[in-house]
Design an enzyme around this catalytic site. Structure first.
Site, mmCIF file in Angstrom:
data_model
loop_
_atom_site.group_PDB
_atom_site.id
_atom_site.type_symbol
_atom_site.label_atom_id
_atom_site.label_comp_id
_atom_site.label_asym_id
_atom_site.label_seq_id
_atom_site.Cartn_x
_atom_site.Cartn_y
_atom_site.Cartn_z
ATOM 1 C CG HIS A 22 36.606 36.891 45.747
ATOM 2 N ND1 HIS A 22 35.305 37.235 45.983
ATOM 3 C CD2 HIS A 22 36.691 36.635 44.422
ATOM 4 C CE1 HIS A 22 34.621 37.206 44.847
ATOM 5 N NE2 HIS A 22 35.444 36.849 43.887
ATOM 6 C CG ASP A 71 32.616 31.372 43.140
ATOM 7 O OD1 ASP A 71 32.979 31.956 42.105
ATOM 8 O OD2 ASP A 71 32.163 31.974 44.129
#
Length: 497
Positions: A185, A257
């Site tokens: 992230h 993702d």
């Protein structure tokens, strides 16, 4: 296979899986479904309860009956469908600790039936990563464990159960996010293993996932030099095409993702990462955890169309991706029609599994013995939570323990507010110290050590990875879900042994 240029926006919309804000679909999502959007993804912000989700998905299907409705529901610490109160299931690490594939399949089946009844058709789960690095900041208890063979057999069992329940499974994060100290992230993790190690460890669960019939695989934003020295997996044709398609024989949908994650967006741009992923072999672009409005979806769609027109993305590749998304939509329609009814749910299977996962370690001269028989004082140490888990999901054992031992009190400390002696407020009551991934947080270890110095009779409860066992009595749940907290409270009070 080439489509007319006027069809490019429709093809581009078909491969997007955007999120949105709100507990009802915004007008732009409904409009886009009529214009070719093939999928949406739900997050905690979209969920009140399963009845509300069923109404939401019915609204979506009124616009497009075969829309793929995805959710990031791992049924453990990462939960969306139960984000408001914590998961009623124990999560992967606990299931791996029990190591009963039939139980894992039963838990996943129960989840699949619940999600299907709510109108969800694709689940971004199971997490098939091998948590071989205990310092991993983002996987941990989301994994079934550190043993590749164990992770492989439970990945397969989870997929079988979920898909029997009527929901497509999506194994993640290919080719394996377990051996890293970096959260994708925030930055690009680098997996330094050689090819032999990858084959023996990281890739084993994904081979099992393909063999089990997983309908989708999610890419990881990971740099794996043994496979591609330049491009992260999500953007690598060598990894998506050469490895996942050709070597492993996967024929389902490859989902990225979230493309707004910094591991790829910081280097290639938000839209640039999406275009590169499609060119590399991805079929669906997940977006919306952080970029969740029409502007973000339009930016991606227009960039995909522009890349085709400019010759940067072959139109045949985009059409192939859209076709695979359509094939998955058809599978979900058939699976929904054949799914078991909600009456077949084993509503207590999650708690049964959580109870079986609890492990108690007792020193030979422990100054405290279980069960606890009077009101206790609970100190919960709260580490920073990663984005995947989210800040909204409750955790801990204080509430269920107070139900079983009325008068029990609970305090929670983060790194910035730990007192000199965290246990002093307990007085002469039993002291319970609750930690998550104690081995990863120096401040937490120091606080627990101070508390044990003054109260060697304290019980330590680990709700994360039990890499570090401390205290005369140590209880490990292998996860911080609501079911795991309840199971811990039952063991502490002698309700179960």
């Amino acid at each position: 296979m080439t489509a007319p240029a006027g069809h490019l926006p429709t093809l581009a919309a078909a491969v997007l899986q955007p999120g949105f804000v709100g507990t009802t679909p915004p007008p732009w999502v409904c409009r886009w479904l009529g214009d070719g959007l093939g999928s949406v993804v739900l997050f905690a912000r979209n969920v009140v309860d399963t009845a509300q989700v069923a109404e939401l998905t019915a609204t979506l299907r009124a616009e497009r009956p075969d829309v793929i409705v995805a959710i990031d529901e791992e049924a453990g610490d990462v939960t969306r469908i139960e984000s408001g109160r914590g998961s009623s299931r124990p999560g992967n690490y606990a299931l791996g600790a029990v190591d009963d594939p039939a139980l894992t399949e039963a838990v996943a089946l129960d989840l699949g039936v619940e999600l299907a009844a709510a109108g969800v058709t694709l689940d971004y789960a199971p997490d098939a990563d091998v948590n071989s690095n205990p310092a991993n900041p983002v996987i941990g208890v989301r994994s079934f464990g550190a043993d590749p063979a164990l992770v492989a057999r439970h990945t397969a069992a989870w997929i079988r159960g979920l898909q029997r329940g009527g929901v497509a499974a999506c194994a993640k994060h290919f080719p394996g996010h377990g051996d890293t100290r970096v959260d994708s992230h925030h930055d690009l993790p680098r997996i330094t293993a050689d090819r032999a190690r990858l084959d023996a460890c990281e890739l084993a669960p994904f081979r099992a996932a393909v063999a089990a019939g997983a309908q989708a695989v999610m890419t990881g934003h990971l740099l794996v030099p043994a496979l591609d020295a330049e491009l992260p997996a999500t953007l690598s044709q060598r990894i998506l095409g050469g490895l996942l398609r050709d070597e492993l024989g996967f024929s389902g949908v490859i989902v990225t993702d979230a493309v707004e994650m910094r591991a790829v967006a910081d280097r290639y741009g938000f839209a640039g990462a999406a275009v590169r992923a499609l060119a590399a072999g991805a079929d669906a672009i997940c977006v919306g955890g952080e970029r969740s409005d029409e502007e973000a979806a339009r930016e991606l769609r227009d960039a995909i169309v522009a890349a085709v027109v400019a010759g940067e993305l072959p139109e045949e590749r985009l059409a192939e991706a859209a076709k695979r998304v359509g094939q998955l939509a058809a599978w979900t329609m058939a699976a929904r029609a054949a799914r078991p009814s909600a009456a077949h749910r084993a509503s207590d299977v999650g708690l049964v599994a959580a109870r079986r996962a609890v492990r108690v370690t007792t020193g030979p001269d422990a100054p405290v013995a279980l069960p606890l028989t009077r009101a206790a004082h609970v100190v919960e140490f709260e580490p920073p939570r990663n984005i995947a888990i989210g800040a909204e999901t409750p955790w801990g054992i204080g509430e269920p323990l107070a139900e079983l031992l009325p008068g029990t009190t609970t305090v929670r400390h983060a790194e910035h507010d730990v007192p000199a002696d965290p246990g002093v407020a307990a007085g002469d009551r039993p002291l319970v110290l609750v930690v998550r991934d104690l081995h990863r947080h120096g401040w937490m270890r120091a606080a627990v050590r101070r508390a044990l110095d003054s109260r060697p009779d304290a019980v330590v409860v680990e709700l994360g990875v039990p890499e570090l066992v401390v205290g005369a009595v140590h209880l490990a749940t292998h996860g911080a879900t609501r079911a795991s907290g309840r199971a811990a409270a039952e063991v502490l009070t002698g309700r179960i042994r």
